[in-house]
Design a protein around this motif. Sequence first.
Motif, short mmCIF file in Angstrom:
data_model
loop_
_atom_site.label_atom_id
_atom_site.label_comp_id
_atom_site.label_asym_id
_atom_site.label_seq_id
_atom_site.Cartn_x
_atom_site.Cartn_y
_atom_site.Cartn_z
N LEU A 1 70.26 33.19 13.79
CA LEU A 1 70.38 34.39 14.84
C LEU A 1 69.22 34.13 16.16
O LEU A 1 68.41 33.53 15.78
N SER A 2 69.82 34.55 17.30
CA SER A 2 68.69 34.42 18.30
C SER A 2 69.08 35.62 19.43
O SER A 2 70.07 36.18 19.21
N GLY A 3 68.38 35.74 20.21
CA GLY A 3 68.50 36.87 21.47
C GLY A 3 67.88 38.17 21.11
O GLY A 3 68.06 39.10 21.85
N PHE A 4 67.10 38.26 19.98
CA PHE A 4 66.47 39.34 19.83
C PHE A 4 64.80 39.41 20.31
O PHE A 4 64.59 38.17 20.63
N ASP A 5 64.27 40.55 20.24
CA ASP A 5 62.90 40.45 21.01
C ASP A 5 61.67 39.88 19.90
O ASP A 5 60.72 39.56 20.64
N ALA A 6 61.64 40.40 18.87
CA ALA A 6 60.55 40.18 17.95
C ALA A 6 61.24 40.03 16.44
O ALA A 6 62.28 40.63 16.27
N ILE A 7 60.43 39.55 15.78
CA ILE A 7 60.58 39.23 14.26
C ILE A 7 59.17 39.67 13.43
O ILE A 7 58.31 38.94 13.80
N LEU A 8 59.45 40.72 12.57
CA LEU A 8 58.28 41.04 11.72
C LEU A 8 58.39 40.37 10.55
O LEU A 8 59.53 40.61 9.74
N ALA A 9 57.44 39.28 10.11
CA ALA A 9 57.74 38.62 8.81
C ALA A 9 56.72 39.19 7.74
O ALA A 9 55.35 39.60 8.12
N ASP A 10 57.24 39.21 6.54
CA ASP A 10 56.45 39.50 5.42
C ASP A 10 56.46 38.51 4.44
O ASP A 10 57.38 37.84 4.41
N LYS A 11 55.13 38.15 3.87
CA LYS A 11 55.13 37.15 2.99
C LYS A 11 55.90 37.27 1.58
O LYS A 11 56.34 36.64 0.90
N GLU A 12 56.13 38.59 1.41
CA GLU A 12 57.01 39.00 -0.01
C GLU A 12 58.33 39.13 0.42
O GLU A 12 58.79 39.86 1.21
N PRO A 13 59.06 38.20 -0.18
CA PRO A 13 60.49 38.30 0.08
C PRO A 13 61.14 39.30 -0.35
O PRO A 13 60.93 40.15 -1.45
N PRO A 14 62.24 39.98 0.37
CA PRO A 14 63.08 41.00 -0.10
C PRO A 14 63.89 40.61 -1.31
O PRO A 14 63.77 39.44 -1.82
#
Length: 207
Positions: free
Chosen positions: A157-170
């Motif tokens: 994906l591209s075109g979004f404004d921000a990604i909030l990243a978590d070290k713990e995977p879903p």
Amino acid sequence: MHETLDCTDAGIERCAQIVKAGGVVVFPTDTVYGIGCDPHNDAAVRRVFAIKGREEKKPLPVLAASIGDAEKIITLGPRGRALAEKFWPGALTIVAPLKDRKISQGVTAGKDSLAVRVPANRCVLGVLKICKYLVGTSANQSGMPAPKDAQSVLKSLSGFDAILADKEPPAGTESTVVDVSGPDAKIVRQGAISQDAIRKVLADARL
């Protein structure tokens, strides 16, 4: 270019600011990574469809911070409330009659119902505590597998404004979807919560 935010108080606050300003953000949930925006903002909702390549006739789910907040935008009813009290926060999406008519028609696809979930993930719950609601669809190209980590999102994906990243995977398994908007509760999509578990809650509540 998008902003990359860590799951810290500052990152969560910045993510919520972007949502409030009409932006589109990617975030972790307890099931898969999601993409979303303010569900009341028509222009932002259209961007989510465009980024995913999703058909606009398909409604979008909404994430809420709590059962109380969910009940401001939908009418859960006795069955919906029994399921919400058992499984929220968690991997159950409940489709119920729409109450908040200011929700974008792009989100509902013009329907009188809305799919809502309270996720069990500290990062997105932190964002929701500030901005109350988020469109919460999987952060993938429509028809492709739902992403389980930030790297997978960035590849597709591209075109979004921000990604909030978590070290713990879903967990990686999408939510179960139950429709309580009609006379009977119907399982629309089998996911992390089993049909038997849902039926037991309704049976125990005599609903």
